[in-house]
Design an enzyme around this catalytic site. Sequence first.
Site, PDB file in Angstrom:
ATOM      1  N   ASP A   1       0.884  -1.319  -0.205  1.00 50.02           N
ATOM      2  CA  ASP A   1      -0.202  -0.140  -0.312  1.00 50.02           C
ATOM      3  C   ASP A   1       1.299   1.145  -0.667  1.00 50.02           C
ATOM      4  O   ASP A   1       2.381   1.329   0.537  1.00 50.02           O
ATOM      5  CB  ASP A   1      -0.900  -0.066   1.839  1.00 50.02           C
ATOM      6  CG  ASP A   1      -1.993  -0.692   1.124  1.00 50.02           C
ATOM      7  OD1 ASP A   1      -1.921  -1.512  -0.439  1.00 50.02           O
ATOM      8  OD2 ASP A   1      -2.915  -0.732   1.964  1.00 50.02           O
TER       9      ASP A   1
ATOM     10  N   HIS B   1       2.912  -2.003   3.577  1.00 55.68           N
ATOM     11  CA  HIS B   1       3.533  -1.099   3.055  1.00 55.68           C
ATOM     12  C   HIS B   1       4.272  -0.486   2.562  1.00 55.68           C
ATOM     13  O   HIS B   1       6.108  -0.585   3.280  1.00 55.68           O
ATOM     14  CB  HIS B   1       3.828   0.721   4.306  1.00 55.68           C
ATOM     15  CG  HIS B   1       1.833   0.635   4.990  1.00 55.68           C
ATOM     16  ND1 HIS B   1       0.943  -0.349   4.998  1.00 55.68           N
ATOM     17  CD2 HIS B   1       0.547   0.885   3.994  1.00 55.68           C
ATOM     18  CE1 HIS B   1      -0.394  -0.494   5.699  1.00 55.68           C
ATOM     19  NE2 HIS B   1      -0.283   1.108   5.036  1.00 55.68           N
TER      20      HIS B   1
END
Length: 527
Positions: free
Chosen positions: A190, A339
């Site tokens: 992400d 992430h």
Amino acid sequence: MTAVDFTDRSVGTWSASGGGADTLSVVDVDENPALLVSGRAADYVGIQSPAGLFAPGKTYHFSMRARLASGTEGSSSIRFVMKPMYAWIGNTTITAADWTTVTGDYTVPADADPAQLQVYLGTADTSGPYSYLVDDIVVTTPDDTPTGPTEPTDPTDPTGPVAGGGAVSPTATPVSRAQGSGDVAALTFDDGPNGAATSDLLDFLKEKKLYAVFCVIGQNIQAPGGAELLRRIVAEGHTLCNHSTSYADMGAMSADAVRADLTENLRIIREALGDPAAPVPFFRAPNGSWGATADVAVSLGMQPLAVVNTISDWSESDVDTLTANLRAAMRPGEVVLVHDGGGDRTASIQATRTVVTERLAAGWSFTLPEGAPAIAPAPGTALLSTDFEDGALDGWTPRQGASATPSVTVVTPGAAGTGHAALVSERTHEGDGIQHDVTGLLAPGATYHVEAQVRFAPGGTAGRGLTLSMRTVTGTSASYANLIQVDNASPDGWATLSRRRRRARGRCPPHRRSRSDPTRGLRHRAR
């Protein structure tokens, strides 16, 4: 082009083909309406399409579900038949046990008279009249659009329709499952693209020959170097996910506001890629705050992607801690979230390198989340190639059509002066043959080239020929579709099968089988 599912208790624009006043009726099967064809006594008894539907030189894809009526013993076969050529399309065996999916493609001859073209449902003769059921008849053209709205006339208009994201049958329920079974996981990243962190991650994935989903944010694509990284993500075969234009929480936003944001991010993505219809099959809500976002994403052809199995790397940057967190978060059959953007993600990428390497060594594999289109390889890539020259079956196994399992062995000699081939023997049913699991290998709607050397065993007879078929398993049910009929196989020598075949839209199937005359063996050489 035409579709009929009998929910209105009629045959729609189709009409009766043969039979009498009592031949056709709509009945409920498992609480769903279907067409019952009663007392079928000739191959053409059933229904037929309207005339004038088909065009010369055009290719059509045909699909339906069929079965024998409850209580009917044995089996029969059903197909679409194009007249006046009387060409068979998708001839498939059916029984009363369960629904079977029948599919096939047909190209209308260029000199055909469109006014004379019609398709009817043809069935095989048995010992006497019998009844059968059909449902969900659909005829499409190869250029039918995928899931999602169509391309806008003004792609800069964020409120207008946009090219569909390309998800496979998206639903508003966020998907958390990975494709496949056993020790598999789907890697998702992400908040990128993000400079050195994303670049380092891509290096690692390329080294390990892995694919992942990148949930990208518009403002990061527009940042210096962002568009270049996005192009690299796509060029190296990874899948994109729309993660909005910024980091804003979307949970309280109106549907119109959500649509404007997601559409704008699609524009940013596609402008950076130079492709106004680039696939973006997933959407993930920032912070997992869904609100109206899931429904809007589905309307745009994107599958919502669950926010699960996180490693808390938004609040933690210690490598050892994140590594431990990722080991715990990576669960068999599920999506995992790390992430690569939104800050310094050096520790997150190092944790990914460590844990993924560990899991690969332990026999894990990494796939994509459910709902992702299959990764399209470069044209000419051999997806499945077996020559049996090492004496091994290389993943090919017996396909059991009835109670007894046929024998599949490697024998000598092979075709074209080679040393080995696969022999299928001890067959007692037309469904007996040889099969290979192709889970995740074939993409819905794509076209594939199939090449093989085939023959019947010396001394045998050709019977009804050989068929390359597909088995699709959904939950506990299975359906079958014939892909290619091999009419030139004989016991006198090897024949070359070389055809192109388009996969119907839908989920990729897990098995492929070959069939031969139910009393003869088959030597099958696949490439």
